[in-house]
Design a protein around this motif. Structure first.
Motif, short mmCIF file in Angstrom:
data_model
loop_
_atom_site.label_atom_id
_atom_site.label_comp_id
_atom_site.label_asym_id
_atom_site.label_seq_id
_atom_site.Cartn_x
_atom_site.Cartn_y
_atom_site.Cartn_z
N TRP A 92 0.68 -1.03 -0.07
CA TRP A 92 -0.15 -0.13 -0.05
C TRP A 92 0.88 1.21 -0.02
O TRP A 92 1.89 1.20 0.74
CB TRP A 92 -0.85 0.04 1.09
N THR A 120 -3.59 5.13 -1.56
CA THR A 120 -4.06 6.05 -0.69
C THR A 120 -4.85 7.26 -1.16
O THR A 120 -6.11 7.51 -0.99
CB THR A 120 -3.14 6.72 0.29
N HIS A 178 -8.84 7.67 -0.80
CA HIS A 178 -9.56 8.86 -0.10
C HIS A 178 -10.40 9.36 -1.15
O HIS A 178 -11.68 9.72 -0.80
CB HIS A 178 -8.20 9.91 0.09
N CYS A 233 3.13 -0.58 5.20
CA CYS A 233 2.74 0.46 3.96
C CYS A 233 3.94 1.12 3.66
O CYS A 233 5.01 1.24 4.18
CB CYS A 233 1.69 1.27 4.54
N CYS A 284 -0.87 9.68 3.42
CA CYS A 284 -2.18 9.40 4.41
C CYS A 284 -2.40 10.23 5.46
O CYS A 284 -3.50 10.60 5.90
CB CYS A 284 -2.30 7.77 4.71
N TYR A 337 -6.22 10.11 5.58
CA TYR A 337 -6.76 8.65 5.30
C TYR A 337 -6.33 7.67 6.30
O TYR A 337 -5.09 7.62 6.40
CB TYR A 337 -6.58 8.22 3.77
N VAL A 344 -4.89 4.49 7.78
CA VAL A 344 -3.87 3.61 7.33
C VAL A 344 -3.50 2.67 8.51
O VAL A 344 -2.45 3.62 9.51
CB VAL A 344 -2.91 3.80 6.54
#
Length: 220
Positions: free
Chosen positions: A88, A93, A97, A110, A116, A121, A123
């Motif tokens: 990720w 991201t 989002h 990630c 993020c 967002y 994570v």
């Protein structure tokens, strides 16, 4: 359609009370070791699951599933806890989002964590690193039962995350878990109120039956 009222209730409750409710109901749902990139991230939503495998001789890609994830869902990625390659990053991201996806949970790592944070967002992962999973890892299956931190997650199960970690709740028991968590929270608030009035903590705990709040009961 995601039940936004249920998501809001779970988000407000938080994972510690939900974890206690899971214990009392005998449900193994604590994904220990998976934490937010930053503490103030939180989410609640039903799982869209992805199972990752080493690329081997088959080839494949890491993230082209993202367009199929509905708004309000949580991307839940089983990468077997691997710490030396990501599944990720920045583009996922950005797209998640933009689509209104609730958050991402990774049994693995990630990267591009600044993105993020910038987009707020959520994570949640075991760690972050720079090394790409491209040509190392492939998305093998979607919306199948997976495991994260030893916890089974089926498509549609509810995931909740905040500063204390992540819990997974079976879809058919999520309202029951929320009700028990609310009961536990109300008992703890009675304890705090009693202490504010001058009662000893041990007495307040006895009055609220504190020591059995998380204990499994035969009728549940």
């Amino acid at each position: 359609m995601v039940d936004e009222k249920l998501a809001d209730g779970l988000n407000k409750m938080g994972v510690t009370a939900l974890s206690d409710a899971l214990d009392r109901l005998g449900i193994d749902g604590q994904a220990v070791g998976i934490m937010p990139v930053v503490r103030d991230m939180r989410f609640a939503g039903p799982a869209f699951t992805i199972r990752m495998l080493p690329v081997g001789l088959t080839g494949g890609v890491v993230g082209d599933y993202i367009d199929d994830v509905p708004a309000g869902a949580v991307v839940v990625i089983d990468n077997d806890g691997i710490l030396d390659q990501t599944v990720w990053g920045d583009i996922l991201t950005f797209v998640a989002h933009s689509k209104g996806i609730a958050g991402t949970v990774i049994d693995g790592v990630c990267r591009d964590s600044d993105r993020c944070v910038e987009l707020s967002y959520p994570v949640f992962a075991r760690a972050n690193t720079m090394r790409t999973g491209k040509d190392r890892t492939t998305a093998d299956a979607y919306n199948v039962p997976i495991q994260i931190a030893g916890v089974r997650v089926a498509p549609g199960d509810w995931l909740v995350g905040d500063a204390d970690g992540v819990v997974s709740i079976p879809a058919d028991r999520v309202r029951e878990v929320l009700a028990v968590a609310q009961e536990i929270e109300e008992a703890e608030e009675r304890i705090r109120a009693a202490v504010r009035r001058g009662m000893r903590l041990d007495e307040a705990r006895r009055a609220a039956n504190y020591h059995s709040l998380q204990t499994r009961r035969q009728d549940q």
